[in-house]
Write a protein that holds these residues in place. Structure first.
Motif, PDB file in Angstrom:
ATOM      1  N   MET A   1       0.723  -1.169   0.040  1.00  0.00           N
ATOM      2  CA  MET A   1       0.163   0.025  -0.058  1.00  0.00           C
ATOM      3  C   MET A   1       0.822   1.329  -0.055  1.00  0.00           C
ATOM      4  O   MET A   1       1.961   1.214   0.407  1.00  0.00           O
ATOM      5  N   ASP A   2       0.271   2.303  -0.188  1.00  0.00           N
ATOM      6  CA  ASP A   2       0.963   3.717  -0.498  1.00  0.00           C
ATOM      7  C   ASP A   2      -0.424   4.748  -0.331  1.00  0.00           C
ATOM      8  O   ASP A   2      -1.125   4.602  -1.116  1.00  0.00           O
ATOM      9  N   GLY A   3      -0.175   5.216   0.879  1.00  0.00           N
ATOM     10  CA  GLY A   3      -1.289   6.220   1.082  1.00  0.00           C
ATOM     11  C   GLY A   3      -2.773   5.761   1.120  1.00  0.00           C
ATOM     12  O   GLY A   3      -3.170   4.892   1.802  1.00  0.00           O
ATOM     13  N   THR A   4      -3.528   6.031  -0.192  1.00  0.00           N
ATOM     14  CA  THR A   4      -5.153   5.787  -0.270  1.00  0.00           C
ATOM     15  C   THR A   4      -5.158   4.458  -1.056  1.00  0.00           C
ATOM     16  O   THR A   4      -6.252   4.198  -1.663  1.00  0.00           O
ATOM     17  N   MET A   5      -4.080   3.946  -1.482  1.00  0.00           N
ATOM     18  CA  MET A   5      -4.187   2.660  -2.531  1.00  0.00           C
ATOM     19  C   MET A   5      -3.390   1.713  -1.801  1.00  0.00           C
ATOM     20  O   MET A   5      -2.487   1.847  -1.023  1.00  0.00           O
ATOM     21  N   ALA A   6      -4.214   0.410  -2.228  1.00  0.00           N
ATOM     22  CA  ALA A   6      -3.431  -0.813  -1.639  1.00  0.00           C
ATOM     23  C   ALA A   6      -3.736  -1.846  -2.706  1.00  0.00           C
ATOM     24  O   ALA A   6      -4.710  -1.923  -3.622  1.00  0.00           O
ATOM     25  N   HIS A   7      -2.856  -2.775  -2.622  1.00  0.00           N
ATOM     26  CA  HIS A   7      -2.875  -3.907  -3.756  1.00  0.00           C
ATOM     27  C   HIS A   7      -2.586  -5.325  -2.959  1.00  0.00           C
ATOM     28  O   HIS A   7      -1.974  -5.226  -2.245  1.00  0.00           O
ATOM     29  N   VAL A   8      -3.637  -6.208  -3.085  1.00  0.00           N
ATOM     30  CA  VAL A   8      -3.708  -7.432  -2.464  1.00  0.00           C
ATOM     31  C   VAL A   8      -3.581  -8.631  -3.590  1.00  0.00           C
ATOM     32  O   VAL A   8      -4.480  -8.711  -4.395  1.00  0.00           O
ATOM     33  N   TRP A   9      -2.510  -9.449  -3.246  1.00  0.00           N
ATOM     34  CA  TRP A   9      -2.312 -10.726  -4.058  1.00  0.00           C
ATOM     35  C   TRP A   9      -2.851 -11.904  -3.401  1.00  0.00           C
ATOM     36  O   TRP A   9      -2.319 -11.904  -1.945  1.00  0.00           O
ATOM     37  N   THR A  10      -3.633 -12.447  -3.840  1.00  0.00           N
ATOM     38  CA  THR A  10      -4.345 -13.791  -2.900  1.00  0.00           C
ATOM     39  C   THR A  10      -4.474 -15.133  -3.902  1.00  0.00           C
ATOM     40  O   THR A  10      -5.364 -15.226  -4.609  1.00  0.00           O
ATOM     41  N   PRO A  11      -3.300 -16.095  -3.762  1.00  0.00           N
ATOM     42  CA  PRO A  11      -3.684 -17.208  -4.334  1.00  0.00           C
ATOM     43  C   PRO A  11      -4.556 -17.831  -3.679  1.00  0.00           C
ATOM     44  O   PRO A  11      -5.094 -17.581  -2.542  1.00  0.00           O
ATOM     45  N   TYR A  12      -5.424 -18.889  -4.700  1.00  0.00           N
ATOM     46  CA  TYR A  12      -6.894 -19.462  -3.916  1.00  0.00           C
ATOM     47  C   TYR A  12      -7.046 -20.602  -4.854  1.00  0.00           C
ATOM     48  O   TYR A  12      -6.404 -21.232  -5.912  1.00  0.00           O
ATOM     49  N   GLU A  13      -7.837 -21.476  -4.051  1.00  0.00           N
ATOM     50  CA  GLU A  13      -8.386 -22.670  -4.417  1.00  0.00           C
ATOM     51  C   GLU A  13      -9.869 -22.481  -4.459  1.00  0.00           C
ATOM     52  O   GLU A  13     -10.557 -22.047  -3.466  1.00  0.00           O
ATOM     53  N   PHE A  14     -10.646 -23.092  -5.363  1.00  0.00           N
ATOM     54  CA  PHE A  14     -12.194 -22.808  -5.630  1.00  0.00           C
ATOM     55  C   PHE A  14     -12.729 -24.269  -5.608  1.00  0.00           C
ATOM     56  O   PHE A  14     -12.253 -25.063  -6.413  1.00  0.00           O
ATOM     57  N   TRP A  15     -13.659 -24.387  -4.713  1.00  0.00           N
ATOM     58  CA  TRP A  15     -14.341 -25.639  -4.488  1.00  0.00           C
ATOM     59  C   TRP A  15     -15.809 -25.462  -4.979  1.00  0.00           C
ATOM     60  O   TRP A  15     -16.394 -24.423  -4.375  1.00  0.00           O
TER      61      TRP A  15
ATOM     62  N   SER B   1      -6.162 -10.718  -7.685  1.00  0.00           N
ATOM     63  CA  SER B   1      -5.556  -9.296  -7.629  1.00  0.00           C
ATOM     64  C   SER B   1      -6.248  -8.140  -7.582  1.00  0.00           C
ATOM     65  O   SER B   1      -7.240  -7.976  -8.137  1.00  0.00           O
ATOM     66  N   PHE B   2      -6.445  -7.790  -6.087  1.00  0.00           N
ATOM     67  CA  PHE B   2      -7.333  -6.687  -5.784  1.00  0.00           C
ATOM     68  C   PHE B   2      -6.668  -5.463  -5.623  1.00  0.00           C
ATOM     69  O   PHE B   2      -5.510  -5.316  -5.318  1.00  0.00           O
ATOM     70  N   GLN B   3      -7.228  -4.401  -6.336  1.00  0.00           N
ATOM     71  CA  GLN B   3      -6.892  -2.828  -6.002  1.00  0.00           C
ATOM     72  C   GLN B   3      -7.815  -2.285  -5.098  1.00  0.00           C
ATOM     73  O   GLN B   3      -9.185  -2.455  -5.283  1.00  0.00           O
ATOM     74  N   LEU B   4      -7.612  -1.721  -4.097  1.00  0.00           N
ATOM     75  CA  LEU B   4      -8.541  -0.886  -3.056  1.00  0.00           C
ATOM     76  C   LEU B   4      -7.969   0.341  -3.078  1.00  0.00           C
ATOM     77  O   LEU B   4      -6.927   0.913  -3.125  1.00  0.00           O
ATOM     78  N   PHE B   5      -9.050   1.302  -2.657  1.00  0.00           N
ATOM     79  CA  PHE B   5      -9.043   2.649  -2.478  1.00  0.00           C
ATOM     80  C   PHE B   5      -9.660   2.934  -0.943  1.00  0.00           C
ATOM     81  O   PHE B   5     -10.517   2.575  -0.657  1.00  0.00           O
ATOM     82  N   LYS B   6      -8.872   3.791  -0.358  1.00  0.00           N
ATOM     83  CA  LYS B   6      -9.110   4.101   1.168  1.00  0.00           C
ATOM     84  C   LYS B   6     -10.173   5.436   0.985  1.00  0.00           C
ATOM     85  O   LYS B   6      -9.947   6.703   0.711  1.00  0.00           O
ATOM     86  N   ASP B   7     -11.379   5.075   0.869  1.00  0.00           N
ATOM     87  CA  ASP B   7     -12.486   6.159   0.834  1.00  0.00           C
ATOM     88  C   ASP B   7     -13.196   6.656   2.036  1.00  0.00           C
ATOM     89  O   ASP B   7     -13.823   5.896   2.810  1.00  0.00           O
ATOM     90  N   ASP B   8     -12.684   7.785   2.735  1.00  0.00           N
ATOM     91  CA  ASP B   8     -13.209   8.306   3.821  1.00  0.00           C
ATOM     92  C   ASP B   8     -12.910   7.516   4.961  1.00  0.00           C
ATOM     93  O   ASP B   8     -13.734   7.389   5.596  1.00  0.00           O
TER      94      ASP B   8
END
Length: 152
Positions: free
Chosen positions: A100-114, A126-133
């Motif tokens: 993350m940097d300030g109001t932006m974050a990146h999250v990398w999550t390997p997964y298995e789907f059942w 691969s998630f991009q997030l924004f810190k909104d208020d």
């Protein structure tokens, strides 16, 4: 000299603690998304989604060509809302790599789907997030999907 060292140690400790708290909040947003996903609770999912969110999936088709599919968030929400009660989706996140940097974050999550207890596929989100208020919101999600090279 001792005061300077003590001050630096306190400053570093405070910075690390603040970063851990932000990591926890980002992870909580992802976890909340998946609690809603698993329960079929689209209201809960939307609580951590920004108003305008982008969803994409990439995979290799049967001919070996890379594919990129873009979907409207409404299509995902409808699929979750209309999923038959007897159909259980279980996306198991194997790790979280958060940047993350300030109001932006990146999250990398390997997964298995059942699906209904049967392995379906694996990949990475691969998630991009924004810190909104003050609240972390998902603004973009792309995932990979494959059946080979999984750890099932």
């Amino acid at each position: 000299m001792g005061r300077i060292i003590t001050f630096l140690v306190l400053l570093i400790t405070a910075t690390i603690t603040a970063q851990d708290a932000e990591d926890t909040q980002v992870k909580l947003a992802i976890d909340t998304f998946f609690v809603g996903f698993h329960k079929g609770d689209t209201t809960l999912m939307k609580s951590v989604m920004y108003d305008k969110i982008h969803f994409q999936t990439t995979y290799i088709n049967k001919e070996g060509k890379g594919m990129l599919v873009t979907e409207e968030s409404s299509k995902l929400i409808l699929a979750i809302a209309n999923r038959p009660v007897e159909q259980k989706w279980d996306e198991r996140l194997l790790d979280y790599k958060i940047q993350m940097d300030g109001t932006m974050a990146h999250v990398w999550t390997p997964y298995e789907f059942w699906v209904n207890g049967q392995f379906s596929h694996c990949g990475v989100n691969s998630f991009q997030l924004f810190k909104d208020d003050g609240n972390w919101k998902i603004i973009y999600l792309i995932d990979t999907r494959r059946r080979e090279g999984c750890q099932e």
